[in-house]
Design an enzyme around this catalytic site. Structure first.
Site, PDB file in Angstrom:
ATOM      1  N   CYS A   3       0.644  -1.517   0.228  1.00 41.10           N
ATOM      2  CA  CYS A   3      -0.266  -0.280  -0.081  1.00 41.10           C
ATOM      3  C   CYS A   3       1.001   1.477  -0.209  1.00 41.10           C
ATOM      4  CB  CYS A   3      -0.864  -0.080   1.654  1.00 41.10           C
ATOM      5  SG  CYS A   3      -1.929   1.077   1.094  1.00 41.10           S
TER       6      CYS A   3
ATOM      7  N   CYS B  98      -0.233   4.158   2.801  1.00 43.43           N
ATOM      8  CA  CYS B  98      -0.319   3.982   3.859  1.00 43.43           C
ATOM      9  C   CYS B  98       1.463   3.982   4.044  1.00 43.43           C
ATOM     10  CB  CYS B  98      -0.174   2.530   4.213  1.00 43.43           C
ATOM     11  SG  CYS B  98      -1.916   1.886   3.121  1.00 43.43           S
ATOM     12  N   ASP B  99       2.700   3.351   3.321  1.00 42.67           N
ATOM     13  CA  ASP B  99       3.963   3.389   3.069  1.00 42.67           C
ATOM     14  C   ASP B  99       4.328   4.366   2.655  1.00 42.67           C
ATOM     15  OD1 ASP B  99       2.975   1.698   5.239  1.00 42.67           O
ATOM     16  OD2 ASP B  99       3.229  -0.053   3.800  1.00 42.67           O
TER      17      ASP B  99
END
Ligand code: NAP
Length: 314
Positions: A139, A142-143
């Site tokens: 992701c 997200c990261d």
């Protein structure tokens, strides 16, 4: 008995809280069904992990994935839907009422809409599991922030790989896309944007065979599938976007699925079990868009409403 689970009963329960589940919830709530939605582990589904959604109608400037999920939920709750942060551990579709167990409760319903979506496919190579969260990610939204000024690789040649690769250029120093063929599967617009991006490079005809590191990822081993040449490519992180696997484990052996595990539905979202409907990516390996999942969710709720009305009239 002290250990007995609380039993919660509803006419209609929706499993999953992505665009399909929450659109079903809006329609079912507006039909006065007071639907209960079990969110599952990922609140608002995969769409919520997307930075910006630019192709959902009504948002000409785009909308954040998590913001859209929250708007869906607020709209459903406004009409009486109840969204519960809980996770089904088993489902019994063999009789009515249908029974759904979670760790703490038992839920019962006459009609069920399954919108449990799909999860990212894994490469299944040495190092992948060990370094997940330590340089291996599925992701970008997200990261990505953790890879500021780092050199990273992206695996895959589809729309997801290119879209996420482009997003990751906001943080990373360089993004190298590794694809197993010499032709991208992704659509023309993303292909053009990625090809022209100064931070993006491509390694063609290659697969990652191992992820190497100490505390965190520091390299990947690559094999050229045409020449069989094996090389090591230094990298700070690896983002994997190679498709999805449907979250249908709970229903195996109980409902008709295709070979890949997607729940089979007809044109009106009915499954092989009367009263059980499916919508969104759990039944759709093809379109996988917020708008198509939302449309399927609405359709499933309309059919579930008819099903429940007919039960009552019988
Ligand atoms: P996808 O289209 O199935 O692409 C998966 C990619 O991963 C393919 O390039 C595939 O290679 C590669 N791959 C699969 N297994 C692999 C393995 N074991 N090792 C190495 N590479 C592997 O999946 P997706 O990109 O997630 O897209 C899924 C659907 O969502 C598509 O219909 C797509 O159009 C849609 N989508 C749309 C958008 C958008 O419109 N903005 C964004 C994201 C997704 P091959 O090409 O060789 O098969």
């Amino acid at each position: 008995m002290a250990n007995e689970k609380e039993v919660v009963q509803r006419d209609l329960i929706i499993l999953g809280s992505g665009p399909a589940g929450l659109s079903a919830a809006i329609y079912a709530a507006r039909a006065n069904l007071n639907p209960l939605i079990l969110t599952g582990m990922s609140l608002h589904g995969q769409a919520a992990t997307t930075d910006t959604i630019e192709n959902y109608p009504g948002f000409p400037e785009g909308v954040g994935g998590s913001e859209l999920g929250m708007l869906f939920q607020t709209q459903a709750e406004r009409f009486g839907a109840e969204v519960i942060m809980d996770y089904a551990t088993s489902v019994d579709l063999s009789q009515k009422p249908i029974k759904i167990e979670s760790y703490a409760k038992e839920y019962q319903c006459e009609s069920l809409i399954i919108t449990t979506g799909a999860d990212p496919r894994k490469l299944g190579i040495p190092g992948e599991k060990e370094f997940t969260g330590k340089g291996v990610s599925y992701c970008g939204t997200c990261d990505g922030w953790f890879f500021k000024d780092k050199d990273i690789v992206v695996v895959g040649g589809g729309d997801s790989a290119l879209e996420e690769g482009l997003f990751l250029t906001r943080f990373a120093n360089s993004v190298t896309i590794i694809h197993r063929r010499d032709e991208l599967r992704a659509g023309a617009i993303l292909r053009k944007r990625a090809m022209e991006h100064p931070k993006i490079k491509f390694i063609w005809d290659s697969v990652v065979t191992e992820i190497i590191g100490n505390e965190a990822v520091n390299a990947v081993k690559l094999k050229n599938v045409k020449t069989d040449e094996v090389t090591t490519h230094d990298t700070d992180g690896i983002f994997i976007f190679i498709g999805h696997i449907p979250n249908s484990e709970l229903f195996k052996g109980q409902i008709e699925m295709d070979q890949a595990g997607y729940i089979v539905t007809n044109g009106v979202m009915e499954t092989s079990i009367p009263g059980v409907f499916a919508a969104g990516e759990i039944t759709d390996p093809h379109f996988r868009q917020v708008i198509t999942s939302a449309g399927m969710g609405a359709a499933a709720a309309i059919q579930a409403t008819h099903y429940l009305e007919n039960l009552e009239a019988a």
